[in-house]
Structures are given as structure tokens and as C-alpha cells.
Design a protein around this motif. Structure first.
Motif, short mmCIF file in Angstrom:
data_model
loop_
_atom_site.label_atom_id
_atom_site.label_comp_id
_atom_site.label_asym_id
_atom_site.label_seq_id
_atom_site.Cartn_x
_atom_site.Cartn_y
_atom_site.Cartn_z
N MET A 176 0.84 -1.18 0.00
CA MET A 176 0.00 0.00 0.00
C MET A 176 0.88 1.24 0.00
O MET A 176 1.76 1.36 0.82
CB MET A 176 -0.86 -0.01 1.27
CG MET A 176 -2.16 0.73 1.12
SD MET A 176 -3.02 0.91 2.68
CE MET A 176 -3.51 -0.76 3.01
N ASN A 177 0.63 2.11 -0.89
CA ASN A 177 1.23 3.43 -0.86
C ASN A 177 2.73 3.52 -1.03
O ASN A 177 3.43 4.23 -0.40
CB ASN A 177 0.90 4.09 0.48
CG ASN A 177 0.29 5.43 0.29
OD1 ASN A 177 -0.09 5.76 -0.82
ND2 ASN A 177 0.18 6.16 1.35
N GLY A 178 3.23 2.94 -1.70
CA GLY A 178 4.61 3.18 -1.65
C GLY A 178 5.23 3.54 -2.99
O GLY A 178 4.56 3.95 -3.86
N ASP B 272 -7.43 6.10 -3.86
CA ASP B 272 -7.25 6.24 -2.42
C ASP B 272 -6.96 4.87 -1.80
O ASP B 272 -7.82 3.99 -1.76
CB ASP B 272 -8.54 6.84 -1.82
CG ASP B 272 -8.40 7.14 -0.34
OD1 ASP B 272 -7.39 6.71 0.27
OD2 ASP B 272 -9.31 7.79 0.20
N CYS B 273 -5.75 4.70 -1.29
CA CYS B 273 -5.35 3.42 -0.70
C CYS B 273 -6.22 3.05 0.51
O CYS B 273 -6.41 1.87 0.79
CB CYS B 273 -3.89 3.48 -0.26
SG CYS B 273 -2.72 3.63 -1.63
N LEU B 274 -6.72 4.05 1.22
CA LEU B 274 -7.51 3.75 2.41
C LEU B 274 -8.91 3.27 2.08
O LEU B 274 -9.65 2.82 2.95
CB LEU B 274 -7.58 5.00 3.32
CG LEU B 274 -6.23 5.40 3.93
CD1 LEU B 274 -6.36 6.68 4.73
CD2 LEU B 274 -5.68 4.27 4.80
N VAL B 275 -9.26 3.35 0.81
CA VAL B 275 -10.51 2.74 0.33
C VAL B 275 -10.19 1.40 -0.33
O VAL B 275 -10.94 0.43 -0.18
CB VAL B 275 -11.22 3.66 -0.69
CG1 VAL B 275 -12.40 2.95 -1.33
CG2 VAL B 275 -11.68 4.95 -0.01
N CYS B 276 -9.08 1.34 -1.02
CA CYS B 276 -8.76 0.20 -1.88
C CYS B 276 -8.20 -1.02 -1.12
O CYS B 276 -8.93 -1.96 -0.83
CB CYS B 276 -7.77 0.66 -2.96
SG CYS B 276 -7.18 -0.64 -4.05
N GLY B 277 -6.94 -1.02 -0.83
CA GLY B 277 -6.30 -2.16 -0.16
C GLY B 277 -5.93 -3.30 -1.10
O GLY B 277 -5.48 -4.36 -0.65
N GLY B 278 -6.11 -3.10 -2.39
CA GLY B 278 -5.93 -4.18 -3.36
C GLY B 278 -4.57 -4.85 -3.31
O GLY B 278 -4.46 -6.08 -3.28
N CYS B 279 -3.50 -4.06 -3.28
CA CYS B 279 -2.16 -4.67 -3.32
C CYS B 279 -1.82 -5.38 -2.02
O CYS B 279 -0.86 -6.15 -1.96
CB CYS B 279 -1.10 -3.62 -3.68
SG CYS B 279 -1.02 -2.24 -2.54
N CYS B 280 -2.61 -5.15 -0.99
CA CYS B 280 -2.40 -5.84 0.30
C CYS B 280 -3.17 -7.16 0.34
O CYS B 280 -3.10 -7.90 1.33
CB CYS B 280 -2.87 -4.96 1.45
SG CYS B 280 -2.17 -3.31 1.42
N VAL C 159 -3.62 -4.29 -10.53
CA VAL C 159 -4.24 -4.95 -9.37
C VAL C 159 -5.70 -4.52 -9.26
O VAL C 159 -6.60 -5.35 -9.09
CB VAL C 159 -3.47 -4.60 -8.07
CG1 VAL C 159 -4.27 -4.99 -6.85
CG2 VAL C 159 -2.11 -5.27 -8.06
N ARG C 160 -5.93 -3.24 -9.35
CA ARG C 160 -7.29 -2.72 -9.18
C ARG C 160 -8.23 -3.24 -10.27
O ARG C 160 -9.39 -3.55 -10.00
CB ARG C 160 -7.25 -1.18 -9.15
CG ARG C 160 -6.68 -0.66 -7.82
CD ARG C 160 -6.53 0.85 -7.82
NE ARG C 160 -7.74 1.54 -8.22
CZ ARG C 160 -8.80 1.75 -7.43
NH1 ARG C 160 -8.80 1.32 -6.19
NH2 ARG C 160 -9.85 2.41 -7.89
N ARG C 161 -7.70 -3.35 -11.49
CA ARG C 161 -8.54 -3.88 -12.58
C ARG C 161 -8.89 -5.34 -12.31
O ARG C 161 -10.03 -5.76 -12.45
CB ARG C 161 -7.81 -3.75 -13.92
CG ARG C 161 -8.06 -2.42 -14.62
CD ARG C 161 -7.64 -2.45 -16.08
NE ARG C 161 -6.21 -2.68 -16.23
CZ ARG C 161 -5.32 -1.68 -16.24
NH1 ARG C 161 -5.69 -0.43 -16.13
NH2 ARG C 161 -4.03 -1.96 -16.35
#
Ligand code: SF4
Ligand code: SF4
Length: 104
Positions: free
Chosen positions: A1-3, A15-23, A96-98
Motif C-alpha cells: 500500500m502506498n509506496g 485512495d489506498c484507504l478505500v482500496c487495499g488491493g495490493c495488500c 491490481v485494481r482492474r
């Protein structure tokens, strides 16, 4: 996340705080890069045999909340290097998001 492994390619950064996908992308990620990476993370959240974060399925054990809704990293201040370098809005992020259906 976020890096920031890859360059930001999106005009509107998700917005990573909504997503979390890569985690919650892979049970083999995030890996720890060297002995000091992950310092400060509780032992139960680390897979020492494989030198990576513990995961439940594809979900990192440190990920809190509901994917695609509201998430957080319980070890944010000490998160692994790969998490710090993974950049929101990068090609990898959008891939990732897709795959998770968060992006058209
Ligand atoms: S996939 Fe992108 S937007 Fe989602 S948490 Fe990871 S870096 Fe943030
Ligand atoms: S350590 Fe934190 S930032 Fe890294 S994958 Fe796990 S929840 Fe996400």
C-alpha cells in the motif's frame, strides 16, 4: 500500500484507504528485503520460513477493514520496503485494481 516500484501513470490517484488491493493480491507478497526489513512488526504477522508477511489466503495478515471500502495497515509505520515502494496510481497498482474489479 502506498509506496513506488513503477511510475505513476494515472491522472487521478486512487485512495489506498478505500482500496487495499495490493495488500490482498498474493500470498507470496509482500516479501521482506533483508534482515532489518519488517523490524517492529509483531512476530505473528511474519512468515519467517518464507521471509514475507503472513497472509490469510491472498490477504496480508496486517490488513484491516473491508477491501474496496475502508482499509488500513496495522503495521503502517513499520511496513515492509516493498509496501513503501508500491505507488498508488502506478501501472502495477492499476493492474491490481482492474483484476479486483475496482478499475474499469
Ligand atoms: S492497489 Fe493501488 S490504490 Fe490500492 S492500496 Fe495498492 S497502491 Fe493503493
Ligand atoms: S504490511 Fe501493510 S501495507 Fe504491506 S501488504 Fe500488509 S497491510 Fe498492506
Amino acid at each position: 500500500m502506498n509506496g513506488a516500484v513503477s511510475e505513476v501513470v494515472s491522472d487521478s490517484v486512487p485512495d489506498c484507504l478505500v482500496c487495499g488491493g495490493c495488500c490482498a493480491w498474493s500470498e507470496t507478497w509482500p516479501v521482506l528485503m533483508g534482515a532489518r526489513d519488517g523490524e517492529g512488526i509483531p512476530d505473528e504477522l511474519i512468515d519467517f520460513d518464507n521471509q514475507r508477511m503472513q497472509s490469510w489466503g491472498h490477504r496480508c495478515a496486517a490488513l484491516e477493514g473491508v477491501l474496496g471500502c475502508k482499509v488500513g495497515c496495522s503495521v503502517y509505520a513499520n511496513r515492509p520496503l516493498v509496501c513503501r515502494e508500491f505507488q498508488a496510481g502506478s501501472a502495477d497498482c492499476l493492474m491490481v485494481r482492474r483484476k479486483l474489479g475496482f478499475e474499469a
